[in-house]
Write a protein that holds these residues in place. Structure first.
Motif, short mmCIF file in Angstrom:
data_model
loop_
_atom_site.label_atom_id
_atom_site.label_comp_id
_atom_site.label_asym_id
_atom_site.label_seq_id
_atom_site.Cartn_x
_atom_site.Cartn_y
_atom_site.Cartn_z
N GLY A 422 0.83 -1.20 0.00
CA GLY A 422 0.00 0.00 0.00
C GLY A 422 0.86 1.24 0.00
O GLY A 422 1.68 1.44 0.88
N ASP A 445 1.44 -2.14 -4.86
CA ASP A 445 0.32 -1.22 -4.94
C ASP A 445 -0.50 -1.56 -6.16
O ASP A 445 0.01 -2.17 -7.10
CB ASP A 445 0.82 0.22 -5.02
CG ASP A 445 -0.26 1.21 -4.61
OD1 ASP A 445 -0.25 1.61 -3.44
OD2 ASP A 445 -1.11 1.55 -5.44
N VAL A 487 -2.52 -0.45 3.92
CA VAL A 487 -3.70 -0.27 3.06
C VAL A 487 -4.85 0.30 3.87
O VAL A 487 -4.94 0.12 5.07
CB VAL A 487 -4.15 -1.59 2.41
CG1 VAL A 487 -3.11 -2.08 1.45
CG2 VAL A 487 -4.41 -2.65 3.45
N THR A 492 -9.11 -5.74 3.90
CA THR A 492 -7.94 -6.17 3.16
C THR A 492 -6.77 -6.40 4.11
O THR A 492 -6.05 -7.39 3.99
CB THR A 492 -7.55 -5.12 2.11
OG1 THR A 492 -8.73 -4.72 1.43
CG2 THR A 492 -6.55 -5.66 1.13
N THR A 493 -6.61 -5.50 5.06
CA THR A 493 -5.53 -5.63 6.02
C THR A 493 -5.63 -6.97 6.74
O THR A 493 -4.66 -7.71 6.85
CB THR A 493 -5.59 -4.49 7.05
OG1 THR A 493 -5.56 -3.25 6.36
CG2 THR A 493 -4.44 -4.56 8.02
#
Lengths: 636, 199
Positions: A422, A445, A487, A492-493
């Motif tokens: 990210g 990314d 991020v 998502t993390t």
């Protein structure tokens, strides 16, 4: 047995449960899995579901409505307003150009101008369901192509109202007035003059905004106090269905209304509840919708004229792609983003079903035309995920931003390898500071514009979806000592943390958390180094406020450290407690409850009292007691 | 055996030569705790209760630091200001440090010759260290002569090795002897009879 609702439900669910995991297994999107499941159980293969596909389709469209409501929830009104230029510009250009071209093609094929116009309207519309679901699945909402796709689709949602409204103008006679009946029958404004219709539309939009503010939020608060969990589900569904009914009543698209409703509620404290309650419904209904699309593919029509159909499908896709490509070029999208946009939207969407059926009722198109057009719609929708796959695997790696570029390792012995996932506002600051110390992290990314810039700056950057293990591995996660996750999306993390931890348990995690609650989750997953975006900066701001009010800066700095330390301690303590005794149905309530606890704690501690250091009061007090000692003061 | 706490204060540890070597020579000695203050408190936010607890567990306190402007780096001064609390380290009821031993282990750029009446620094290292000596005294600690590596700018590799070995020797001696015999002539720790023989 066939025909009962339970049996059908069983077939649909079984189709989904079998096909979607299979599709996922082969790295395909779930959308494609559903579509294939639909074809499989449809009337032409296994024949489990028959002609009722149409009704299911109409019912399942509700999934699209819910999806737009949920998307609306994530867009704050101010941001929405900022997007108006793109929505009008890109959407307008796309719709007009596509309509113009397909109208000309229709005329060229010798069709009546009214038929051509109707078809051109249907062709101009893309599938919100397929496109947005795909973008969402990949988490690409904040990329250039994500925003562009969304804007174009939103414009289409708005313009479809005009289309539906103008269709009756294209017919001179009564038509098959007893068609299979879509929502338009409800439309009570149809016979009103245009001015009044417009007024009604404006009034209903205002109504949604006002209802959201002054009815829905108080209603949810009322529901929250009852503490009955299913009531929340009921109210969430009520909101979406209510909006849809209202919209259909005035002849607006329910999807658009739901989107507006979502935007209105985006700032409310119930945002998260609504999201988590509706998400499963949305997903199921969308799945149902995709299966219905698959099941509605009429193989008999294909058999009659296979090459003609193939030709038409290819023509429609090419025509739409051409226009989208031009729009992308006009709005200066980078090559790969333009490709994604083009492939993503080059299909005829679900609105075409409504539009064409309506046109059939009005006798603008005949049965044969309707069949072919519906077939083309279903086929182009089915092809979209396949083309997307081809684009992703074969085309994208060749153009624009490639997944990775090999760079000679020109830097001093990389003793420890760091992977930075990210590179947004948060991640870029992290990366810059690391680089200022000669530490070159490997960056992942998914925004190609950023990736290109970073590569120009000499960073080693991998482009793509970080939740793909193969991409992580090609970025060298196996050799990395540390992985930094910055991020923005907590989901998502979490996915990343769990995924990487499972395969590489020894790696050190440095993780950004958006707030306390994400931090709890991370700590409970065993992550020690959690960095809340909402801590240090806030304390710094408060310190500066106090400083402007006359507090001394060093004292403030000391107290800020104290405050942060105590907050970190309480964070860890609260995280360890198994989710507190009460079952928090309502995230909002839990948050309020916790804020309460934190404030209470602060209160009990009293105003932060400065430690006794550098303070002679104590000594003066002691001094009074034994003046003769002469030793009771700090030697100063 | 006595426990030794080395309170080490160097703002640029990674760039130091002598202090690093000194520290490494005692790092693995049993009963020796190295407490790297600048690493622990980069923001000068000293955890006073933790520091007190650490002091409680040790018998000998070594303030190891480069000799900046005739004194210690600011974090060590901060440590002294914060940790040696009134009512704990001194003053009424302040007996926590009573009976412990205390000394400075310093490195100076200037040579021994510069730290005397005829030299450019005019006063001796011991003169400059008076505040520490008196601090120790007011806390009821026994202040020992400093261990000093002087003239570090010109220190050759072999000299450095010798000094480093001597430091380890001195620390071990402090651990073993119940009390250190000093006489008036002991300006430095290395002058005490037990160590002098080793040189």
């Amino acid at each position: 047995m066939t025909g009962t609702i339970l049996f059908e439900a069983m077939i649909f669910l079984a189709g989904a449960v079998v096909c979607v995991p299979l599709a996922k297994r082969f790295g395909l999107s779930s959308v494609l899995g559903y579509l294939l499941a639909g074809i499989l159980i449809g009337p032409y293969l296994l024949g489990f579901v028959g002609e009722e596909g149409d009704d299911i389709l109409h019912f399942a469209e509700f999934g699209v409505v819910m999806m737009l409501f949920l998307i609306g929830l994530e867009i704050e009104p101010a941001n929405f307003w900022k997007m108006r230029r793109i929505i009008l510009g890109m959407g307008g250009t796309q719709v007009l150009l596509t309509m113009l071209l397909s109208f000309l093609v229709g005329i060229g094929l010798g069709l009546d101008w009214k038929v051509s116009l109707t078809i051109s309207m249907a062709v101009a519309l893309s599938s919100t369901a397929i496109t947005l679901q795909t973008i969402k699945e990949k988490g690409h909402f904040d990329t250039t192509y994500g925003v562009s796709s969304f804007s174009i689709l939103l414009f289409q949602d708005i313009v479809v109202i005009l289309m539906l409204g103008s269709l009756p103008l294209l017919t001179n006679h009564q038509g098959h007035s007893e068609g299979d009946g879509h929502g338009e029958k409800l439309n009570m404004l149809e016979n009103l003059p245009l001015g009044l219709q417009t007024l009604a539309i404006v009034v209903s939009v205002v109504l949604i905004v006002l209802l959201g503010r002054y009815l829905i939020v108080p209603m949810l608060r009322g529901v929250a106090t009852t503490g009955v969990r299913e009531l929340l589900t009921a109210s969430a569904l009520l909101i979406v269905i209510g909006i849809s009914v209202l919209m259909e009543l005035v002849g607006l698209s329910p999807a658009l209304g739901a989107f507006l409703g979502g935007v209105v509620l985006a700032n409310s404290e119930f945002k998260h509840e609504l999201e988590s309650t509706l998400a499963p419904f949305k997903d199921l209904l969308l799945g149902l919708f995709f299966m219905a699309v698959g099941a509605s593919i009429n193989f008999v029509v294909i058999q009659q004229n296979p090459w003609g159909i193939v030709g038409l499908v290819v023509a429609v896709i090419l025509l739409k792609a051409l226009v989208l490509w031009l729009v992308g070029a006009l709005f200066k999208l980078k090559l790969d983003q333009r490709l994604l946009l083009t492939v993503g939207l080059a299909q005829v969407g679900e609105f075409a079903f409504v539009l064409l059926s309506f046109a059939f009722q009005l006798a603008i198109v005949d049965q044969q035309q309707l069949d072919i057009l519906l077939l083309i719609t279903a086929l182009t929708m089915t092809l979209t995920p396949i083309l997307g796959l081809v684009n992703e695997r074969l085309l994208l790696p060749r153009v624009g931003t490639v997944e990775s570029i090999k760079r000679p390792i020109d830097h001093i012995a990389k003793t420890s390898k760091v992977v930075l996932i990210g590179f947004g506002h948060f991640g870029s600051t992290v990366g810059r500071f690391l680089r200022a110390h000669g530490v070159e992290p490997t960056i992942l990314d998914y925004d190609s514009n950023r990736v290109d810039l970073l590569r120009q700056m000499g960073f080693e950057v991998y482009y793509g979806d970080a939740t793909r293990m193969d991409l992580l591995e090609s970025a060298g996660i196996a050799e990395a000592n540390m992985v930094i996750i910055t991020v923005g999306s907590p989901d998502t993390t979490m996915t990343l943390v769990k995924m990487i931890k499972k395969k590489y348990p020894d790696i050190q995690f440095m993780v950004r958390a958006k707030n306390r609650y994400d931090a709890y989750d991370l700590i409970n997953t065993g992550i020690q180094n959690v960095y809340r975006s909402s801590l240090d900066t806030s304390v710094k701001l408060a310190s500066d406020v106090l400083s402007k009010m006359g507090f001394r800066k060093y004292t403030l700095q000391w107290q800020a450290r104290n405050f942060i330390k105590m907050d970190e301690e309480s964070l860890r303590e609260l995280a360890e407690k198994p989710k507190i005794d009460e079952d928090y149905i309502f995230e909002a309530r839990r948050m309020i409850r916790e804020q309460e606890r934190l404030l209470e704690e602060d209160l009990n501690r009293g105003v932060l009292v400065f430690d006794n250091h550098w303070d002679s009061e104590q000594m003066r007090a002691a001094h009074k007691n034994d003046t003769e000692m002469g030793r009771g003061h700090k030697p100063q | 055996m006595k426990n030794v706490l080395i309170l080490f204060a160097h703002p640029r540890h990674e760039a130091s030569r002598v202090n690093q070597a000194l520290l490494e020579s005692v790092r693995d000695l049993p009963g020796v705790t190295i407490h790297d203050l600048y690493e622990k408190y980069p923001d000068f936010f000293i955890d006073v209760p933790a520091e007190k607890a650490l002091l409680d567990q040790h018998d000998t306190i070594v303030w190891q630091h480069p000799f900046y402007w005739y004194s210690c780096p600011p974090l060590l001064k901060q440590w002294i200001d914060l940790v040696l609390e009134f009512g704990w380290a001194y003053g009424p009821g302040g007996h926590a440090l009573q009976g412990k031993q205390c000394l400075n282990a310093i490195t100076t750029g200037g040579s021994l010759a510069m730290y005397c009446a005829q030299g450019s620094n005019v006063y001796s290292v011991n003169d400059f260290l008076r505040p520490f000596e008196q601090t120790a005294a007011i806390c009821g600690m026994e202040y020992l002569p400093p261990f000093a590596v002087m003239g570090t700018h010109k220190l050759e590799v072999n000299d450095l090795k010798r000094e480093v070995a001597l430091y380890a020797e001195a620390i071990q001696l402090l651990q073993q002897s119940p009390s250190i015999e000093t006489d008036e002539g002991c300006a430095f720790l290395t002058d005490i009879p037990a160590l002098k023989n080793k040189i």
